[in-house]
Design a protein around this motif. Structure first.
Motif, mmCIF file in Angstrom:
data_model
loop_
_atom_site.group_PDB
_atom_site.id
_atom_site.type_symbol
_atom_site.label_atom_id
_atom_site.label_comp_id
_atom_site.label_asym_id
_atom_site.label_seq_id
_atom_site.Cartn_x
_atom_site.Cartn_y
_atom_site.Cartn_z
ATOM 1 N N THR A 1 76.872 119.360 -80.091
ATOM 2 C CA THR A 1 77.055 119.017 -81.505
ATOM 3 C C THR A 1 78.522 119.255 -81.858
ATOM 4 O O THR A 1 79.058 120.335 -81.613
ATOM 5 C CB THR A 1 76.166 119.882 -82.409
ATOM 6 N N LEU B 1 81.266 119.346 -84.791
ATOM 7 C CA LEU B 1 81.517 119.452 -86.226
ATOM 8 C C LEU B 1 83.012 119.320 -86.474
ATOM 9 O O LEU B 1 83.808 120.005 -85.826
ATOM 10 C CB LEU B 1 81.010 120.791 -86.763
ATOM 11 N N GLY C 1 78.997 105.199 -85.419
ATOM 12 C CA GLY C 1 78.391 106.001 -86.463
ATOM 13 C C GLY C 1 78.306 105.272 -87.791
ATOM 14 O O GLY C 1 78.700 104.106 -87.931
ATOM 15 N N GLY D 1 78.828 106.092 -92.183
ATOM 16 C CA GLY D 1 79.474 107.002 -93.110
ATOM 17 C C GLY D 1 79.147 106.664 -94.544
ATOM 18 O O GLY D 1 78.585 105.602 -94.836
ATOM 19 N N VAL E 1 81.899 111.304 -95.630
ATOM 20 C CA VAL E 1 81.152 112.035 -94.614
ATOM 21 C C VAL E 1 80.632 111.031 -93.592
ATOM 22 O O VAL E 1 80.265 109.912 -93.947
ATOM 23 C CB VAL E 1 79.995 112.852 -95.236
ATOM 24 N N GLU E 2 80.633 111.420 -92.308
ATOM 25 C CA GLU E 2 80.204 110.533 -91.233
ATOM 26 C C GLU E 2 79.244 111.257 -90.300
ATOM 27 O O GLU E 2 79.379 112.460 -90.054
ATOM 28 C CB GLU E 2 81.401 110.044 -90.411
ATOM 29 N N LEU E 3 78.306 110.503 -89.756
ATOM 30 C CA LEU E 3 77.387 110.997 -88.741
ATOM 31 C C LEU E 3 77.299 109.948 -87.650
ATOM 32 O O LEU E 3 77.079 108.766 -87.937
ATOM 33 C CB LEU E 3 75.993 111.250 -89.334
ATOM 34 N N GLN F 1 77.987 113.881 -83.663
ATOM 35 C CA GLN F 1 79.210 114.253 -84.377
ATOM 36 C C GLN F 1 79.002 114.144 -85.884
ATOM 37 O O GLN F 1 78.559 113.117 -86.394
ATOM 38 C CB GLN F 1 80.367 113.350 -83.949
ATOM 39 N N LEU F 2 79.330 115.215 -86.583
ATOM 40 C CA LEU F 2 79.283 115.245 -88.043
ATOM 41 C C LEU F 2 80.683 115.541 -88.558
ATOM 42 O O LEU F 2 81.281 116.555 -88.196
ATOM 43 C CB LEU F 2 78.296 116.315 -88.523
ATOM 44 N N SER F 3 81.216 114.650 -89.384
ATOM 45 C CA SER F 3 82.601 114.762 -89.841
ATOM 46 C C SER F 3 82.672 114.740 -91.363
ATOM 47 O O SER F 3 81.982 113.951 -92.022
ATOM 48 C CB SER F 3 83.457 113.600 -89.294
#
Length: 259
Positions: free
Chosen positions: A43, A45, A207, A209, A218-220, A242-244
């Protein structure tokens, strides 16, 4: 100058696509990995920020935490800072420093020491059409400690990232708009420390967003990371969720005397 921008961006895009399609890492990811390879699930972050302070200057701040399923401490933590120079609205030059610390997990016998980096980069943005194109060229000078207590090894690395963004419900990426994003980044080593090993890594990302406001999003997504390990001869494949969080404020109007 503005009339030549589309043709310049088109030439850069064509060159970039050819580079991504022909480098060895792309070909290796399309085929099955050798039996000696390692597959890991992580994961990732991320916090990314480009704060514009004036017409020409701004600050870049970045924090990354890579966590694995087998380690509570994580696998790698990266902190990056830099100064942005806005040569134009679509051309940003950056120089700065990054610190990276890797932590061992159950598959490795010992932790990798810290890494210090200086970096210089060029970013080109074409955001006038519905499909936004972002090019990032980065040059890194790295001081890596492969094992605790050992001397640092000096390495050079080049990176190129192509990022594509498209809004899902309209023609423009505005506040409250969901979007899709795809990106690919290659890592190439050069110089004496690379020992003739040109290709080092490839990162492919897909991804979705949500543009929360003009300054934040925010993006996943899913990040496929193919790594040619520097010590062992075997490759490694990391499959990452990935979480941004992105925060890019424009403070030019709120700082007196800055134009």
């Amino acid at each position: 100058m503005q009339k030549s921008t589309p043709s310049l961006m088109g030439l850069m895009l064509l060159t970039s696509l050819l580079l991504l399609l022909t480098h060895p890492g792309t070909a290796q990811q399309r085929t099955a990995l050798p039996a000696s390879s390692t597959v890991r699930h992580n994961t990732w972050l991320m916090f990314l920020s480009d704060a514009r302070l004036s017409k020409r200057w701004g600050l870049h701040t970045e924090v990354q935490v890579l966590r694995t399923r087998t380690s509570e401490l994580g696998s790698q933590n990266v902190f990056r800072g830099g100064a942005n120079y806005y040569a134009a609205d679509n051309l940003v030059l950056t120089g700065g420093y990054a610190y990276s610390q890797a932590v061992a997990d159950d598959n490795f016998t010992g932790a990798i020491g810290p890494e210090h980096r200086l970096y210089q980069q060029v970013q080109l943005h074409d955001v006038k059409s519905r499909l936004q194109l972002h090019h990032r060229y980065r040059l890194e000078q790295r001081w890596v400690q492969f094992q605790p207590g050992q001397e640092f090894t000096y390495l050079n690395r080049m990176r190129y990232q192509l990022r594509l963004v498209v809004p899902l419900l309209g023609s423009e990426l505005t506040s409250g708009m969901p979007y899709a994003v795809a990106a690919d980044e290659i890592f190439l080593g050069f110089g004496k420390g690379s020992k003739g090993r040109l290709f080092q890594q490839n990162r492919a990302y897909l991804g979705v967003g949500y543009q929360i406001s003009k300054a934040s999003a925010v993006e996943l997504g899913y990040l496929n990371q193919f790594v040619q390990l520097p010590v062992e001869s075997r490759p490694e494949l990391n499959e990452n969720m990935q979480l941004s969080l992105c925060f890019n404020p424009d403070w030019r109007r709120t700082i007196p005397g800055h134009k």
